[in-house]
Scaffold this active site. Structure first.
Site, PDB file in Angstrom:
ATOM      1  N   SER A 102       0.820  -1.207   0.000  1.00  0.00           N
ATOM      2  CA  SER A 102       0.000   0.000   0.000  1.00  0.00           C
ATOM      3  C   SER A 102       0.855   1.258   0.000  1.00  0.00           C
ATOM      4  CB  SER A 102      -0.946  -0.053   1.192  1.00  0.00           C
ATOM      5  OG  SER A 102      -1.898   0.979   1.153  1.00  0.00           O
ATOM      6  N   ASP A 244      -3.093   5.792  -3.409  1.00  0.00           N
ATOM      7  CA  ASP A 244      -1.886   5.264  -2.779  1.00  0.00           C
ATOM      8  C   ASP A 244      -1.314   4.182  -3.674  1.00  0.00           C
ATOM      9  OD1 ASP A 244      -3.907   3.421  -2.304  1.00  0.00           O
ATOM     10  OD2 ASP A 244      -3.171   2.856  -0.327  1.00  0.00           O
ATOM     11  N   ASP A 246      -1.435   0.960  -3.959  1.00  0.00           N
ATOM     12  CA  ASP A 246      -2.278  -0.072  -4.561  1.00  0.00           C
ATOM     13  C   ASP A 246      -3.659   0.447  -4.931  1.00  0.00           C
ATOM     14  OD1 ASP A 246      -3.136   0.180  -1.920  1.00  0.00           O
ATOM     15  OD2 ASP A 246      -3.669  -1.932  -1.735  1.00  0.00           O
ATOM     16  N   ASP A 248      -6.256   1.668  -3.355  1.00  0.00           N
ATOM     17  CA  ASP A 248      -7.505   1.444  -2.627  1.00  0.00           C
ATOM     18  C   ASP A 248      -7.840   2.626  -1.723  1.00  0.00           C
ATOM     19  OD1 ASP A 248      -5.625   1.049  -0.629  1.00  0.00           O
ATOM     20  OD2 ASP A 248      -6.473  -0.842   0.082  1.00  0.00           O
TER      21      ASP A 248
END
Length: 450
Positions: A102, A244, A246, A248
């Site tokens: 992340s 961010d 990834d 999400d």
């Protein structure tokens, strides 16, 4: 692997397994975790994606080997946002995994697991996978299916289906006449994010979309919004959206170059959806970290708030248990439950633009009306040993602080879910009061931990 090494392997935190790649999160760990997930979650197929970190291909190969060794076929999605994995798992009712840390620095990596249907693991399922994972780590040789029962990798269209789902969730040509700056954090949305908003007709400027395996989250993305603020101001854009690593999470920047955090985004969406009749039960789900100003704004608008512990997985559980449609975190996780099975920064960005179109006002005006942030002080105290006993010992000090603040403030002291820390958060209408009370609780915490 020897039995006495098993306890050295990572354990599940609030969002999967995470650690320094090839030191804490090694290929052996990834392979064991893939095997454990395949055995506990069942099924004959899984989907796997990753962000562009340098260690991603190494861990992907090992994780997939674990799935294949348990007889589970794997669809490789490549470099995609986490919500793409969740969408593919939901669409095909299979399990999934995302290899990403992340917003962490590039040397870290992690593995997030999704149960069949693309939802995050419940506590009992997670515990079962972790138990089996430790069993596998402790054994030098574990046999599995043979011959035609060994799993294989398969081709699929998970990424294109996710893009189509996001685009179809809002009116056609939603972005026509809008200029939007996207900050993709040199991460998983670097290719797909711009494609979505260009498909919606927006004039898109992109920053943070040159991933080289090392620069993920490096001065860009939702945890470093200064770059996006500058880009919006310099280009005169209508708004900016930052994801961010990834993708999400979503943090926005308004037309004046000011940051719009997850609380504001949730407040905007909650009111817009309520007025459109799509906010189920006129309720929004947030965590204990959401600002007091958010709660005050929702009360004034007649919208109910359900509060959970920190972690988007707990928000998702509350959404499903209560039949609600919107939830998220101050950090930018926004879950549009009728449209997705997990937090999706790109989808949330599209929904935010749709709300602005319905309001027919710029983001700066809509965000100002959505809520007023109450001064919030957050400090961390590093500890050795377990954090829970320290938090319990602070009970009297917390009670005194709560009594002093009354309904003008809020105190939250909790163990970190990912680090050896006690987190102390104070909110108060008066910033100086918040600072003083936080100083007092931090000092008491430090005294207790020596």
């Amino acid at each position: 692997m020897a039995n006495d090494q098993a306890t050295d392997f990572p354990t599940f935190g609030t969002d999967g397994v995470r650690g320094v790649a090839n030191t804490e999160l090694t290929p052996a760990v990834a392979q064991a975790l893939g095997r454990a997930a395949a055995e506990v979650l069942g099924g004959t197929r899984a989907v796997v994606g990753r962000d562009p970190r340098r260690s991603g291909p190494m861990l992907e190969a090992a994780l997939v080997a674990g799935y294949l060794s348990a007889g589970v076929d794997v669809e490789l999605l490549g470099v995609v946002p986490t919500p793409t994995v969740a969408h593919a798992a939901a669409a095909d009712d299979v399990s999934g995994a995302m290899i990403s840390a992340s917003h962490n620095p590039f040397a870290d990596n992690g593995i997030k697991l999704f149960a069949p249907g693309g939802v995050k693991l419940r506590d009992d399922t997670e515990a079962a996978i972790q138990a089996r994972f430790h069993e596998l780590c402790a054994r030098a040789h574990v046999s599995g299916p043979t011959g035609s029962d060994v799993g294989v990798t398969v081709a699929g269209g998970g990424a294109s289906r996710w893009i189509e789902a996001v685009v179809d969730s809002v009116p056609a040509d939603l972005g026509a006449g809008l200029s939007i700056v996207l900050d993709c954090a040199n991460g998983a949305a670097s290719e797909l994010g711009p494609e979505v908003f260009r498909s919606l007709g927006a004039d898109v400027t992109v920053i943070g979309a040159q991933p080289d395996g090392i620069n993920i989250n490096d001065g860009v993305g939702s945890t470093h919004p200064a770059s996006l603020c500058a880009a919006v101001t310099e280009t005169g854009a209508d708004l900016g959206l930052a994801f961010d690593g990834d993708a999400d999470r979503l943090i926005a920047v308004d037309d004046r170059g000011q940051v719009v955090d997850g609380d504001h985004i949730l407040s905007i969406l909650a009111e817009s959806w309520r007025d459109a009749g799509t906010l189920r039960h006129d309720t929004v789900v947030v965590t204990v970290m959401s600002n007091l100003g958010f709660h005050r704004a929702m009360a004034a608008k007649g919208i109910e708030v359900v509060t959970t512990r920190v972690g988007d997985r707990y928000v998702l559980e509350a959404l499903d248990d209560g039949g609600f449609s919107l939830g998220g975190e101050q950090s930018g996780h926004v879950i549009c439950r009728d449209l997705a099975s997990t937090g999706d920064g790109v989808l949330a960005g599209a929904q935010l633009v749709a709300a602005l179109r319905r309001a027919d006002r710029p983001l700066s005006a809509v965000a100002a009306d959505a809520m007023t942030t109450v001064p919030q002080i957050l400090r961390n105290v590093r500890i050795t040993g377990a954090a829970a006993p320290v938090v319990a010992a602070l009970g009297d000090a917390v009670a005194r602080a709560e009594a002093e603040m009354g309904d003008e403030g809020r105190v939250l002291v909790r163990p970190s879910g990912t680090e050896p820390l006690v987190r102390v958060m104070i909110e108060h209408l008066d910033a100086a009061t918040a600072e003083r009370i936080c100083d007092e609780l931090v000092a008491e915490t430090q005294r207790l931990v020596g």
